[in-house]
Motif scaffolding. Structure first.
Motif, PDB file in Angstrom:
ATOM      1  N   TYR A 258      -2.326  10.483   2.060  1.00 35.79           N
ATOM      2  CA  TYR A 258      -1.261   9.472   2.156  1.00 35.79           C
ATOM      3  C   TYR A 258      -1.585   8.432   3.208  1.00 35.79           C
ATOM      4  O   TYR A 258      -1.453   7.228   2.990  1.00 35.79           O
ATOM      5  CB  TYR A 258       0.072  10.108   2.567  1.00 35.79           C
ATOM      6  CG  TYR A 258       0.535  11.210   1.692  1.00 35.79           C
ATOM      7  CD1 TYR A 258       0.558  11.057   0.314  1.00 35.79           C
ATOM      8  CD2 TYR A 258       0.974  12.401   2.240  1.00 35.79           C
ATOM      9  CE1 TYR A 258       1.009  12.080  -0.485  1.00 35.79           C
ATOM     10  CE2 TYR A 258       1.428  13.424   1.449  1.00 35.79           C
ATOM     11  CZ  TYR A 258       1.444  13.255   0.078  1.00 35.79           C
ATOM     12  OH  TYR A 258       1.876  14.264  -0.707  1.00 35.79           O
ATOM     13  N   ILE A 259      -1.940   8.957   4.366  1.00 35.73           N
ATOM     14  CA  ILE A 259      -2.066   8.062   5.506  1.00 35.73           C
ATOM     15  C   ILE A 259      -3.184   7.059   5.274  1.00 35.73           C
ATOM     16  O   ILE A 259      -3.072   5.877   5.599  1.00 35.73           O
ATOM     17  CB  ILE A 259      -2.327   8.885   6.792  1.00 35.73           C
ATOM     18  CG1 ILE A 259      -1.204   9.896   6.975  1.00 35.73           C
ATOM     19  CG2 ILE A 259      -2.431   7.991   8.004  1.00 35.73           C
ATOM     20  CD1 ILE A 259       0.173   9.299   6.940  1.00 35.73           C
ATOM     21  N   GLU A 260      -4.276   7.530   4.665  1.00 35.78           N
ATOM     22  CA  GLU A 260      -5.374   6.609   4.397  1.00 35.78           C
ATOM     23  C   GLU A 260      -4.950   5.548   3.395  1.00 35.78           C
ATOM     24  O   GLU A 260      -5.377   4.400   3.481  1.00 35.78           O
ATOM     25  CB  GLU A 260      -6.592   7.387   3.873  1.00 35.78           C
ATOM     26  CG  GLU A 260      -7.256   8.194   4.967  1.00 35.78           C
ATOM     27  CD  GLU A 260      -8.348   9.112   4.446  1.00 35.78           C
ATOM     28  OE1 GLU A 260      -8.882   9.884   5.239  1.00 35.78           O
ATOM     29  OE2 GLU A 260      -8.650   9.042   3.236  1.00 35.78           O
ATOM     30  N   THR A 261      -4.100   5.946   2.450  1.00 36.33           N
ATOM     31  CA  THR A 261      -3.614   4.953   1.496  1.00 36.33           C
ATOM     32  C   THR A 261      -2.726   3.937   2.197  1.00 36.33           C
ATOM     33  O   THR A 261      -2.860   2.735   2.003  1.00 36.33           O
ATOM     34  CB  THR A 261      -2.842   5.664   0.372  1.00 36.33           C
ATOM     35  OG1 THR A 261      -3.665   6.700  -0.148  1.00 36.33           O
ATOM     36  CG2 THR A 261      -2.471   4.701  -0.733  1.00 36.33           C
ATOM     37  N   VAL A 262      -1.814   4.442   3.045  1.00 37.45           N
ATOM     38  CA  VAL A 262      -0.891   3.541   3.730  1.00 37.45           C
ATOM     39  C   VAL A 262      -1.633   2.599   4.663  1.00 37.45           C
ATOM     40  O   VAL A 262      -1.365   1.397   4.692  1.00 37.45           O
ATOM     41  CB  VAL A 262       0.166   4.353   4.511  1.00 37.45           C
ATOM     42  CG1 VAL A 262       0.981   3.443   5.408  1.00 37.45           C
ATOM     43  CG2 VAL A 262       1.061   5.107   3.560  1.00 37.45           C
TER      44      VAL A 262
END
Ligand SMILES: Nc1ncnc2c1ncn2[C@@H]1O[C@H](COP(=O)(O)OP(=O)(O)O)[C@@H](O)[C@H]1O
Ligand code: SF4
Ligand code: SF4
Ligand SMILES: [Mg+2]
Lengths: 315, 647, 337
Positions: A258-262
């Motif tokens: 998630y965090i890498e996408t965000v």
């Protein structure tokens, strides 16, 4: 100890082997023809067939599997069709970025979680305990991907203190301070939930340990409260918390998706999401396998650490 | 005797507040429940509310800010009403999260039950499979599963359920494994029950609370995870909306219309938070350990709240080494007050060995632990009396002075040597610690002294045993280590709380021999707690008998044992079989001691005493001197010496 | 003979693992004993000597590695007695920990009716009647039937445990330390109850305990166990007056007696041998004052003790020792009150 580590490493081999089976099975089960996905739906049947032959997809599954594992053992993870580059190169490059992010987050959550848990237990029912308990509750209830958005909104957009995305500045970046600046928001976001979980568990473990007979013995010996809490109680609580840190490592690695996408962090999580939507099979296989293997390795480390701390566990 | 047993008093039925009252008492959990119910109700009522349909686009009214006429929460990039989408999305997210939880709980618990109960190969195979699933980082596995099944909300549901199965399976297996070894399972087997019946009717009811706890603490997490997959575009597909996909769509508009992503995020947060609160409440409710408040951390010393304190020891105790005067210690649990120790007077002279005898729960340990402030607070509280050590009141000395006395001039030995030793430190280190806490010695000197102590308590191969861990030693050796630790700083007083009760009889004999020798060699006074008059005879000079938190008789050990004056002492001696007297009928004491939270007026023994008369049940029976040799008895009609035979 | 045990042996562990063989623990080695109908066999020994393992094999909760158990002449290996009924309808068990032997989530009624339903196939009316009888037999009031175990004290819970064992109408009760977890005043209540029940119902007891005085007070025959073996057997009335095995002597010297200062504990700490690596000879040799070279060479068999002119019962005693205690009544006899 050395013998124990060796034995654990040997036992890790069947697990890794199992991982390859599962990964392969999952990919083999994917509906639809990968060749169609690669060539697009307008491809001629002949071309599709040829590509399938080139990829070895016309062979029986067992043979495909053996070839795949055999190639991997020689360092050949295949070629990503969407990126047109060797899977291994892409995966390793992405994985190092993820390691920086997840490693930082894991360090953060372990240290902060342990400290918060101890303070909370030692000051049980005091204001520090209340504040920490409440913060922990909020932390574990917040969707990390949403928290990331909020942080971007505040720190990057409104106050313009930190960069909103990426790993390095596009112009003139690339040094360590630049990396750290980019790292703060995603690492903190990623660490929040795990910090909460570890803090909660540390608190419970400390409270449990502080009621044990041996803590009473420590007091009866005339040890100071400091020694009682930080030497006797903490040591025993740590034994209970370390496996949890091991498990949290898995959540942190996974949460990186998630965090890498965000934050558009060029890590393996973001790569996987993209690879799944483009059906880049080999890339998904390679990525999943590398992350899972690293997780196995990390759990092995946690086990070894626990065995070093707890003499009751047989070496 | 059977007639006597038939009248055995039932214990007062515990008055427990109902489950609901307990839950409501937990304010946070109650608040969580209110929020959760409100959200669920509104989500359920969504089709009935005057809302525009959630999927109707209206490009003319794109990205309206919240709190506008007609669109309470504004609209999104396609002009769809956010409030409507939010409520329908909430329905969806709740439904998916709850279903995933149910699926995972059902399959996981079943696997766990089977693995834990069957054990052996079945367990091995199942758990290796589960381990394999757990070898994947959680979300990665879900991603892989979605990759197989293709994006979609149902598939996300399956993926989340599958990755949570190991969690349930492991938890439930652990509990089942413990239960399957419990004696009641053997009892059921001996009652002729089949394995399936045992699993279903004996084990399952005991596992159910854990399943419920695990569900209530994971459902929030699963809702989050499903939202996460949708956020990545792998769950709900447009135009269908759940909270995660709304957030995912809103993310692209973060900079110019943040409300589109903030609103669903707040909703997810509210749902998960309220579920977590409720889950914690349920856990506290179902986990009896948490319920009893036992998880409170004991303070460094027992709380002392005395209304009034004498300035100096009583005259007769002026020269005593250690003297308890009117000690009152109690436990406050909820509304109940347990009067564990009431008006206890004890006097220990230098080099004396005083035995304290009584049945379990009579207050022996609490009396002993009150001396050094080792009764756990919360719950425990000293509410009256003085503890004189060389004339100083230990209950009012500063903590630092108390600390130097603990393990210094006054040392303790506890009942269970395994749990009293720290499992993670070598025994040598634990003894050394006791030395270092009181004597400024060099490393080498400490080591030397530790070695001497271990040799003093006759530990063979002491040098090698320095680095042994407690679990590597036998019970007798462990207790020797505890004794060495207690003797580390040449104490004047040793408090030994049933130090031989957990040991085998031959080891107990070794230990009594050792203790007797050491106390004479080292001129230490001993407060020796036991329930065995045989042990008292062996080692004690004087004895005090406790019943329901009071001293009921005290005097020289031999006199008390040969001619007990209190009816309870007499019976306590007579109800134990004695070696070599095979034919003696055991004189059982009918009934049970009174619960210390409901002590009767008058003599606490009256209900079980065959000499009781009406005046025994009124007022307060005082501990009265019997003769000049320091004998005293708390009884209105004490047994006269020689008049009463045994049995 | 109602119950006969021959060469009973139980080993734990063993078998192969990935990294080699697991070590074997000899929990019970080569026990041969027998007991007549209506008698009480007391088994005494210290913790870890194999008492519970032995007891569990008698009721079929554990299976022997080798050797046989015969009930009225019929081998019980199949878990059934001679009449084809399950073994547990004839032999029942009373557990040490009264609270953990009751399911915390079942009422006493549910616990007590299970054996009637599954072993005796009684109908509801019969069960009700039997419940009343049982509660009466163990001196508990019938209204306790609908309560849960946590509402009972240890002594009451143990009586319920006894009632559960009796519910199946067994002929033999195996009692594994039934009073060790109880306070002395309650212990006496339960011991007296057991004596009454035995008389009224004609039961046969195998009574296991670590407490010499309890064993002496209840047993017709006594077997002393050490390190997985029976080292001495004999009549309950005389064994502790005239111990033959040095270990029995040590036990007696170690037991405290109210009103006497008499214990002579061993001068140096003594430990049990390593169960994974038992010594080739007598397991007690390291602690034994009479030990000589032959003791360390082979395990002494349990033989009939040398007859003893002064003791008419001496023919019934067996001892596993090469150099049994000579008769020195003043030193080893139990105290006279
Ligand atoms: N931590 C505690 N919380 C509540 N009650 C307690 C606690 N510890 C002891 N008590 C109560 O105090 C009484 C005396 O206990 P104790 O001194 O341990 O008895 P003894 O040592 O004689 O067996 C008992 O009734 C027990 O229920
Ligand atoms: S005071 Fe009365 S009831 Fe109490 S022990 Fe004495 S005679 Fe019995
Ligand atoms: S056989 Fe030898 S060592 Fe064993 S008890 Fe007898 S005399 Fe002692
Ligand atoms: Mg106690």
């Amino acid at each position: 100890m050395g013998a124990y580590i060796l034995r654990r490493l040997i036992f890790a081999i069947p697990v890794l082997f199992g991982l390859t089976v599962i990964v392969f099975a999952i990919m083999a089960l994917i509906p639809g023809d990968p060749a169609v996905a690669i060539l697009g739906s307008y491809a001629t049947p002949e071309n599709v067939e040829k590509l399938n032959r080139d990829l070895g997809l016309d062979k029986p599954l067992v043979q495909q599997y053996v070839t795949w594992v055999g190639n991997m053992l020689q360092g050949d993870f295949g070629r990503s069709y969407s990126l047109n580059r060797p899977v291994l190169d892409e995966v390793l490059e992405r994985f190092s970025a993820t390691l920086i992010l997840a490693g930082t987050a894991l360090l953060l959550c372990s240290v902060l979680g342990l400290i918060a848990g101890i303070v909370s237990a030692v000051r049980q029912f005091g204001w520090a305990d209340r504040v920490i308990t409440f913060a922990v509750l909020i932390g574990i209830s917040t969707p990390s991907f949403w928290l990331g958005l909020l942080l971007i909104l505040l720190f990057a957009v409104t106050w313009q203190l930190l960069p909103a995305s990426g790993m390095y500045a596009i112009y003139g970046g690339g040094d360590l301070p630049d990396l750290l600046k980019h790292l703060i928001l995603p690492a903190v976001t990623l660490a929040v939930v795990a910090t909460g979980v570890i803090a909660r568990l540390t608190r419970a473990a400390m409270l449990e340990v502080l009621r044990q007979d041996y803590v009473r013995t420590a007091r009866a010996k005339g040890l100071t409260e400091r020694q009682v809490i930080y030497r006797h109680a903490f040591r025993a609580a740590l034994v209970a918390v370390i496996p949890v840190i091991g498990i949290q490592a898995g959540f942190v690695l996974g949460g990186a998706v998630y965090i890498e996408t965000v934050f558009q962090w060029p890590g393996i999580g973001a790569m996987l999401v993209k690879a799944i939507s483009t059906r880049d099979l080999l890339l998904v296989q390679g990525g999943v396998l590398v992350v899972a293997a690293s997780y196995v390795l990390f759990n092995l480390l946690a086990d070894v650490a626990q065995h070093m701390l707890d003499p009751r566990l047989k070496l | 005797m059977t007639a006597a047993a038939a009248t055995a008093k039932e214990p007062p039925r515990a008055r427990r507040p109902g489950a609901w009252a307990l839950f409501a008492n937990n304010r946070l959990a109650a608040a969580g429940l209110v929020i959760l119910v409100a959200i669920v109700l509104v989500a359920l009522a969504a089709p009935l509310l005057p809302l525009p349909p959630p999927d109707i686009t209206d490009p003319a009214n794109r990205l309206i800010r919240p709190l506008q006429e007609g669109h309470l929460l504004g609209t999104d990039q396609l002009g769809r009403d956010l409030l409507s989408r939010l409520l329908y999305g909430t329905r969806m997210s709740l439904a998916v999260g709850v279903s995933a939880t149910l699926v995972a709980a059902l399959i996981g618990s079943l696997l766990g039950l089977i693995a834990g109960y069957a054990g052996g190969r079945t367990d091995n195979v199942l758990m290796r499979g589960i381990d394999m699933l757990m070898a994947f980082p959680y979300i990665l596995l879900a991603l892989a599963i979605v990759a197989v099944l293709g994006p979609g909300l149902m598939n996300a549901l399956y993926a989340i359920a599958v990755v949570n199965i190991p969690f349930f399976a492991r938890n439930i297996r652990g509990i089942t494994l413990g239960l399957a070894r419990r004696e009641f399972v053997d009892a059921a087997r001996l009652s002729g029950k089949s394995n399936v019946a045992i699993l279903g009717t004996e084990i399952l009811p005991n596992v159910l609370p854990t399943i419920v706890i695990t569900m209530s603490t994971t459902v929030g997490w699963m809702i989050l995870e499903t939202a996460g997959l949708s956020f990545l575009g792998l769950g709900a597909q447009p135009p269908q909306a759940d909270l995660g996909s709304m957030l995912g769509e809103g993310r692209k508009l973060l900079f110019n219309a943040p409300h589109v992503s903030i609103i669903p995020g707040v909703m997810i947060f509210a749902i998960v938070m309220s579920i977590n609160l409720v889950g914690d409440g349920i856990r506290d409710l179902l986990d009896p350990r948490l319920r009893s408040g036992a998880l409170a951390r004991p303070a460094a010393r027992t709380a002392v709240n005395r209304e009034s304190v004498a300035d100096a020891p009583r005259e007769e105790n002026a020269n005593a080494l250690l003297a308890l005067e009117g000690l009152n210690t109690r436990f406050e649990v909820g509304d109940e007050i347990y009067h564990a120790v009431n008006e206890v007077d004890l006097k220990l002279n230098a080099e004396d060995c005083l035995g304290v005898v009584g049945e379990s729960g009579s207050g022996k340990s609490v009396t002993a632990m009150s001396i050094l402030g080792l009764v756990p607070t919360p719950a425990g509280r000293i509410v009256g009396g003085r503890v004189n050590f060389h004339g100083d009141d230990l209950l009012s000395v500063p903590l630092e002075r108390l600390r130097t006395l603990r393990g210094g001039a006054i040392a303790c030995i506890f009942q269970d040597p395994l749990s009293s030793l720290h499992p993670l430190f070598p025994v040598g280190e634990q003894v050394a610690e006791a030395i270092r806490a009181h004597q400024p010695l060099s490393k080498e000197e400490v080591r030397q002294r530790t070695l001497e102590l271990l040799q003093l308590v006759q530990i063979p191969n002491a040098e090698q045993r320095l680095s042994a861990y407690p679990h590597e030693l036998s019970g007798g050796m462990r207790q020797r280590v505890c004794i060495a630790m207690a003797l580390a700083n040449d104490p004047e007083v040793v408090i030994a709380d049933e130090p031989t009760t957990a040991l085998d009889v031959t080891v107990q004999a070794q230990m009594l021999r050792l203790l007797n020798r050491l106390r004479r060699e080292r001129n230490a006074a001993v407060l020796f707690i036991t329930h065995d008059f045989g042990v008292v005879s062996e080692i004690c000079d004087r004895v005090a008998v406790m019943y329901a938190g009071r001293i009921v008789e005290t005097g020289p050990a031999e006199d008390v044992i040969h001619a007990p004056a209190h009816p309870y002492t007499r019976k306590l001696i007579d109800c134990v079989p004695v070696l070599g007297e095979q034919d003696r009928q055991l004189d059982a004491i009918p009934g049970l001691p009174p619960a210390v939270n409901r002590l009767p007026e008058g003599c606490a023994f009256a209900d079980r005493c065959d000499r009781a008369r009406d005046d025994c049940r009124v007022g307060n029976v005082e501990l009265a001197a019997l003769n000049k040799e320091g004998r005293a008895v708390r009884c209105l009609y004490p047994l006269v010496e020689g008049a009463e035979g045994s049995g | 003979m109602l119950l006969e045990v021959e060469n009973l042996t139980r080993q734990f562990g063993g078998g192969r693992t990935l990294t080699g063989r697991r070590p074997v623990v000899h929990a019970v080695s080569d026990i041969s004993l027998s007991i007549d109908e209506g008698r009480t066999l007391g088994v005494v020994g210290e913790s870890g000597c194999g008492k519970s393992t032995f007891a569990r094999m008698l009721v079929g909760l554990d299976q022997p590695t080798s050797g046989s158990i015969r009930l009225a002449g019929h081998d019980i290996r199949g878990g059934r007695s001679a009449d084809g009924r399950p073994l547990s309808a004839t032999v029942q068990y009373v557990f040490q920990d009264p609270v953990s032997s009751l399911n915390p989530r079942k009422t006493i009624r549910q616990t007590l009716t299970a054996p009637m339903r599954h072993l005796l196939k009684m109908d509801a009316g019969q069960r009700e009647r039997r419940l009343d009888e049982l509660m009466d037999a163990v001196n508990l009031r019938p209204e306790f039937l609908d309560r849960y175990p946590h509402e009972f004290s240890g002594g009451q819970a143990q009586r319920i445990g006894i009632a559960r064992a009796l519910a199946a109408e067994p002929r033999i009760l195996v009692l594994d330390e039934p009073v060790s977890a109880l306070d002395v005043s309650v212990q006496a209540q339960v011991l007296n109850l057991l004596a009454d029940l035995k008389r009224e119902l004609g039961l046969t007891y195998v009574f296991i305990s670590h407490d010499l005085s309890v064993i002496e007070s209840i047993s017709d025959e006594i077997a002393v166990m050490y390190f997985g073996r029976v080292v001495e057997t004999g009549p309950g009335s005389t064994m502790f007056h005239r111990p033959r095995h040095p270990y029995t002597g040590l036990l007696l010297r170690s037991a405290p007696v109210p009103g006497q200062r008499r214990i002579h504990g061993e001068p140096k700490p003594a430990e049990l041998p390593n169960p994974f690596d038992p010594p080739p000879g007598c397991a007690f040799a390291a602690r034994c004052e009479n030990a000589r070279d032959d003791c360390r060479a082979s395990v002494p068999p349990l033989d009939i003790a040398t007859p003893d002119a002064a003791d008419p019962e001496s023919g019934k005693a067996h001892v596993a020792c090469y150099h049994p205690l000579a008769e020195k009544p003043d030193k080893n006899a139990p105290p006279t009150p």
